[in-house]
Every structure is written in structure tokens, then in C-alpha cells.
Design an enzyme around this catalytic site. Structure first.
Site, PDB file in Angstrom:
ATOM      1  N   LYS A  13     -10.122  11.352  -3.359  1.00 29.63           N
ATOM      2  CA  LYS A  13      -9.419  11.771  -2.144  1.00 29.63           C
ATOM      3  C   LYS A  13      -8.546  13.003  -2.405  1.00 29.63           C
ATOM      4  CE  LYS A  13      -7.329   7.810  -1.691  1.00 29.63           C
ATOM      5  NZ  LYS A  13      -7.883   7.142  -2.894  1.00 29.63           N
ATOM      6  N   ARG A  95      -1.970   2.524   3.792  1.00 30.75           N
ATOM      7  CA  ARG A  95      -2.567   1.594   2.820  1.00 30.75           C
ATOM      8  C   ARG A  95      -2.414   0.144   3.211  1.00 30.75           C
ATOM      9  NH1 ARG A  95      -2.213   3.849  -3.299  1.00 30.75           N
ATOM     10  NH2 ARG A  95      -2.142   5.995  -2.642  1.00 30.75           N
ATOM     11  N   ARG A 134      -8.520  10.903 -15.817  1.00 32.52           N
ATOM     12  CA  ARG A 134      -7.795  11.805 -14.911  1.00 32.52           C
ATOM     13  C   ARG A 134      -6.622  12.479 -15.607  1.00 32.52           C
ATOM     14  NH1 ARG A 134      -6.058   9.701  -9.044  1.00 32.52           N
ATOM     15  NH2 ARG A 134      -4.815   8.165 -10.180  1.00 32.52           N
ATOM     16  N   ARG A 167      -1.114  10.620 -15.862  1.00 30.26           N
ATOM     17  CA  ARG A 167      -0.075   9.957 -15.071  1.00 30.26           C
ATOM     18  C   ARG A 167       0.359   8.664 -15.746  1.00 30.26           C
ATOM     19  NH1 ARG A 167      -2.291   9.829  -8.976  1.00 30.26           N
ATOM     20  NH2 ARG A 167      -1.560   7.695  -9.269  1.00 30.26           N
ATOM     21  N   ARG A 178      -4.006  -1.607  -9.265  1.00 29.24           N
ATOM     22  CA  ARG A 178      -4.122  -0.785  -8.059  1.00 29.24           C
ATOM     23  C   ARG A 178      -5.457  -1.030  -7.365  1.00 29.24           C
ATOM     24  NH1 ARG A 178      -2.943   3.288 -11.323  1.00 29.24           N
ATOM     25  NH2 ARG A 178      -4.067   4.991 -10.342  1.00 29.24           N
TER      26      ARG A 178
HETATM   27  P1  ADP Z   1      -3.804   6.528  -6.555  1.00 34.42           P
HETATM   28  O1  ADP Z   1      -4.858   7.283  -5.790  1.00 34.42           O
HETATM   29  O2  ADP Z   1      -4.142   6.341  -7.981  1.00 34.42           O
HETATM   30  O3  ADP Z   1      -3.373   5.274  -5.883  1.00 34.42           O
HETATM   31  P2  ADP Z   1      -1.563   8.012  -5.422  1.00 34.42           P
HETATM   32  O4  ADP Z   1      -1.063   9.293  -5.943  1.00 34.42           O
HETATM   33  O5  ADP Z   1      -2.221   8.002  -4.101  1.00 34.42           O
HETATM   34  O6  ADP Z   1      -2.513   7.440  -6.572  1.00 34.42           O
HETATM   35  O7  ADP Z   1      -0.370   6.948  -5.361  1.00 34.42           O
HETATM   36  C1  ADP Z   1       0.430   6.681  -6.477  1.00 34.42           C
HETATM   37  C2  ADP Z   1       1.374   5.524  -6.170  1.00 34.42           C
HETATM   38  O8  ADP Z   1       2.281   5.892  -5.133  1.00 34.42           O
HETATM   39  C3  ADP Z   1       0.735   4.237  -5.684  1.00 34.42           C
HETATM   40  O9  ADP Z   1       0.266   3.438  -6.742  1.00 34.42           O
HETATM   41  C4  ADP Z   1       1.918   3.580  -4.963  1.00 34.42           C
HETATM   42  O10 ADP Z   1       2.852   3.029  -5.879  1.00 34.42           O
HETATM   43  C5  ADP Z   1       2.589   4.774  -4.303  1.00 34.42           C
HETATM   44  N1  ADP Z   1       2.035   5.030  -2.974  1.00 34.42           N
HETATM   45  C6  ADP Z   1       1.286   6.094  -2.596  1.00 34.42           C
HETATM   46  N2  ADP Z   1       0.940   6.013  -1.302  1.00 34.42           N
HETATM   47  C7  ADP Z   1       1.473   4.849  -0.833  1.00 34.42           C
HETATM   48  C8  ADP Z   1       1.450   4.177   0.421  1.00 34.42           C
HETATM   49  N3  ADP Z   1       0.794   4.680   1.481  1.00 34.42           N
HETATM   50  N4  ADP Z   1       2.127   3.008   0.511  1.00 34.42           N
HETATM   51  C9  ADP Z   1       2.793   2.483  -0.520  1.00 34.42           C
HETATM   52  N5  ADP Z   1       2.836   3.052  -1.728  1.00 34.42           N
HETATM   53  C10 ADP Z   1       2.188   4.225  -1.901  1.00 34.42           C
HETATM   54  P1  ADP Z   2      -7.990   9.619  -5.683  1.00 32.16           P
HETATM   55  O1  ADP Z   2      -7.063  10.649  -5.075  1.00 32.16           O
HETATM   56  O2  ADP Z   2      -8.976   9.089  -4.673  1.00 32.16           O
HETATM   57  O3  ADP Z   2      -7.278   8.554  -6.425  1.00 32.16           O
HETATM   58  P2  ADP Z   2      -8.700  11.793  -7.509  1.00 32.16           P
HETATM   59  O4  ADP Z   2      -8.984  12.910  -6.574  1.00 32.16           O
HETATM   60  O5  ADP Z   2      -7.410  11.796  -8.230  1.00 32.16           O
HETATM   61  O6  ADP Z   2      -8.908  10.383  -6.745  1.00 32.16           O
HETATM   62  O7  ADP Z   2      -9.920  11.725  -8.548  1.00 32.16           O
HETATM   63  C1  ADP Z   2      -9.913  10.818  -9.648  1.00 32.16           C
HETATM   64  C2  ADP Z   2     -10.515  11.495 -10.875  1.00 32.16           C
HETATM   65  O8  ADP Z   2     -11.922  11.697 -10.674  1.00 32.16           O
HETATM   66  C3  ADP Z   2      -9.940  12.872 -11.192  1.00 32.16           C
HETATM   67  O9  ADP Z   2      -9.822  12.994 -12.572  1.00 32.16           O
HETATM   68  C4  ADP Z   2     -10.980  13.857 -10.645  1.00 32.16           C
HETATM   69  O10 ADP Z   2     -11.028  15.053 -11.416  1.00 32.16           O
HETATM   70  C5  ADP Z   2     -12.282  13.070 -10.801  1.00 32.16           C
HETATM   71  N1  ADP Z   2     -13.260  13.334  -9.731  1.00 32.16           N
HETATM   72  C6  ADP Z   2     -13.009  13.468  -8.406  1.00 32.16           C
HETATM   73  N2  ADP Z   2     -14.148  13.686  -7.716  1.00 32.16           N
HETATM   74  C7  ADP Z   2     -15.170  13.666  -8.619  1.00 32.16           C
HETATM   75  C8  ADP Z   2     -16.611  13.827  -8.528  1.00 32.16           C
HETATM   76  N3  ADP Z   2     -17.216  14.036  -7.353  1.00 32.16           N
HETATM   77  N4  ADP Z   2     -17.313  13.759  -9.676  1.00 32.16           N
HETATM   78  C9  ADP Z   2     -16.698  13.526 -10.874  1.00 32.16           C
HETATM   79  N5  ADP Z   2     -15.359  13.367 -11.034  1.00 32.16           N
HETATM   80  C10 ADP Z   2     -14.592  13.437  -9.918  1.00 32.16           C
END
Ligand code: ADP
Ligand code: ADP
Ligand code: ZN
Length: 222
Positions: A13, A95, A134, A167, A178
Site C-alpha cells: 500500500k 482499520r 522491508r 522499522r 499485525r
Molecule cells: P503496516 O503496514 O506494517 O501496518 P503502518 O505504517 O501502516 O504499517 O502502521 C504502523 C503502525 O501504526 C500500526 O502497526 C499501528 O500501531 C499504527 N497505525 C497505523 N494506522 C493505524 C490505524 N488506522 N489505526 C490504529 N493504528 C494504526
Molecule cells: P504496506 O504499506 O502495505 O504495509 P509496503 O508498501 O511497505 O506495504 O511494502 C512492503 C515491502 O514489500 C516493502 O519492502 C516493499 O519494498 C516491498 N514491495 C512492495 N510492493 C512490492 C512488489 N510488487 N513486489 C515486490 N516487493 C514489493
């Protein structure tokens, strides 16, 4: 007009939002990124959120809705000032069902609406592999992958030259936690939006460019 990107952690995303937001006239709104910025800045919100994020839990809904509303005000102000931004491209929000309901109320009050909700999909083993490798830039927020999308120079952000890092919540334990929270709390939102005819699906288990093209096509409605 806003667009929501849904799908489990690791599906891409943030990566996709970063690549396409400007092209579709939307502003990338990542609640995770807003929380990490607050943590880095040491604000009261950041101090409260740090432990929650590190453990892979969700920040309470009222607090999350509050930061979203603040950001929507900023986007509206940018737009009023003539910026090419039609709305938000939500990444990681909503979420939970209460967040989705809170968003609906907020948008109704503001005379704004959701154009589409796009679910990006990929199998669980792909998600785990993506999350484990990542890396992110702590300065500009750009996302990399050690194997699938490395920076041009080892460990250095292509955009801004800062050293990229893993991270704190991309540990195997927090990843598991998660992903199971997603199944319990976020997956039910798919039905919430499907029932209103807003849900579209894009296959995220392909190269980044193909996924981007598909998303842009879906947002532009053809
Ligand atoms: P990931 O895609 O790995 O979940 P994000 O960057 O989207 O990573 O989110 C990191 C953290 O921030 C989540 O694990 C949660 O603790 C918090 N967070 C993000 N978005 C939300 C949301 N919409 N509601 C509650 N907590 C959130
Ligand atoms: P989200 O925001 O949904 O948690 P991220 O955008 O952070 O996911 O992507 C998670 C990991 O996967 C990152 O390290 C990113 O570089 C990798 N990634 C994202 N899209 C692709 C893809 N189409 N093919 C391979 N790796 C990807
Ligand atoms: Zn950077």
C-alpha cells in the site's frame, strides 16, 4: 473525493501510494507515517503511540480519527490555495469498523465522499517475505526492500541520501501480531465497503509497475 487502499501489511500500500498519488491528484495519507512522525518529533501523541506501535497493536480509534481529520483539513487548505489535489489516498486507514464509521461521519459533515476502496491482495508467505526485508527511510518515509527493491547505493535513500533502516515493528513477532490483527479487525471492512458498492480488487502479487498501472486504471474508472 478520497480513495482508500486496503489490504494486509506488506501488500504494498505505502509503496504504491508513494508512486501513484501525484499522478492521480491525491495526497498520500498514511496514518502509520503520521504516527512515526509524531514519535520522532517527541510530541505527547508520539510518546503515547511509541509503545503501541512497537508492540504491533492499534492506536485507539478516537486518536486515529483525530489525526486524520487534521490532515484532511490541511489537504482542503492546499486545495483551496490552488494545489492539484482532489483528496486523500488513504493507506492504512481505516482499520476498524468504528474508524470506518467515524470516517463516514466526518466526510458527511465536510461534504466529501469516498470514490473507491481498493483491496490489494497477495498470499501470506509473500507478505511475510516482503515485511521481513522491508527498509524505510526515516527522513522522507520512502520504502525499500533489501531483495526486491534495493536503493541504488547500498543502505542509502535514493531520494534524500539518509541511511535507510528496518522499522522497530518489523520483527517476526510484531509481523505475526499485525497480520492476525488485520484478519480480526480490518478484514471485516471489506464487506462494509463491498455492501456499499465501493470495493474493487487489484492483484498485488506482481511487479510494482504492473500493480501501479492497474491501480491508476481502477482509480480513473476504466
Ligand atoms: P503496516 O503496514 O506494517 O501496518 P503502518 O505504517 O501502516 O504499517 O502502521 C504502523 C503502525 O501504526 C500500526 O502497526 C499501528 O500501531 C499504527 N497505525 C497505523 N494506522 C493505524 C490505524 N488506522 N489505526 C490504529 N493504528 C494504526
Ligand atoms: P504496506 O504499506 O502495505 O504495509 P509496503 O508498501 O511497505 O506495504 O511494502 C512492503 C515491502 O514489500 C516493502 O519492502 C516493499 O519494498 C516491498 N514491495 C512492495 N510492493 C512490492 C512488489 N510488487 N513486489 C515486490 N516487493 C514489493
Ligand atoms: Zn529518504
Amino acid at each position: 473525493m478520497h480513495v482508500i487502499l486496503m489490504g494486509p501489511q506488506g501488500v504494498g500500500k505505502g509503496t504504491q501510494a508513494g508512486r501513484i498519488a501525484g499522478q492521480v491528484g491525491l495526497s498520500h495519507l498514511s496514518t502509520g507515517e503520521l504516527f512515526r512522525a509524531a514519535i520522532k518529533a517527541g510530541t505527547p501523541l508520539g510518546v503515547m503511540a511509541k509503545k503501541i506501535l512497537d508492540e504491533g497493536n492499534l492506536v485507539p480509534d478516537d486518536i486515529t480519527l483525530g489525526i486524520v481529520e487534521t490532515r484532511l483539513d490541511e489537504i482542503a487548505a492546499e486545495r483551496a490555495a490552488g494545489g492539484n489535489v482532489q483528496g486523500a489516498l488513504f493507506d492504512g486507514f481505516p482499520r476498524t469498523i468504528p474508524q470506518a464509521e467515524g470516517l463516514d461521519e466526518m466526510l458527511a459533515k465536510r461534504n466529501e465522499s469516498i470514490l473507491a476502496v481498493i483491496e490489494i491482495t497477495a498470499p501470506r508467505d509473500v507478505l511475510v517475505r516482503r515485511l521481513s526485508g522491508r527498509r524505510v527511510c526515516p527522513h522522507c518515509g520512502w520504502t525499500y526492500h533489501i531483495e526486491f527493491d534495493p536503493p541504488k547505493v547500498d543502505s542509502i535513500c535514493d531520494n534524500c541520501g539518509h541511511t535507510i533502516v528496518q522499522r522497530d515493528d518489523d520483527t517476526p513477532e510484531a509481523i505475526e501480531r499485525r497480520l492476525s490483527l488485520y484478519d480480526q479487525q480490518t478484514a471485516p471492512l471489506l464487506k462494509y465497503y463491498a455492501d456499499r458498492g465501493l470495493l474493487k480488487t487489484v492483484d498485488g502479487n506482481r511487479d510494482m509497475e504492473s500493480v501501479s498501472e492497474d491501480l491508476i486504471r481502477t482509480i480513473n474508472g476504466n
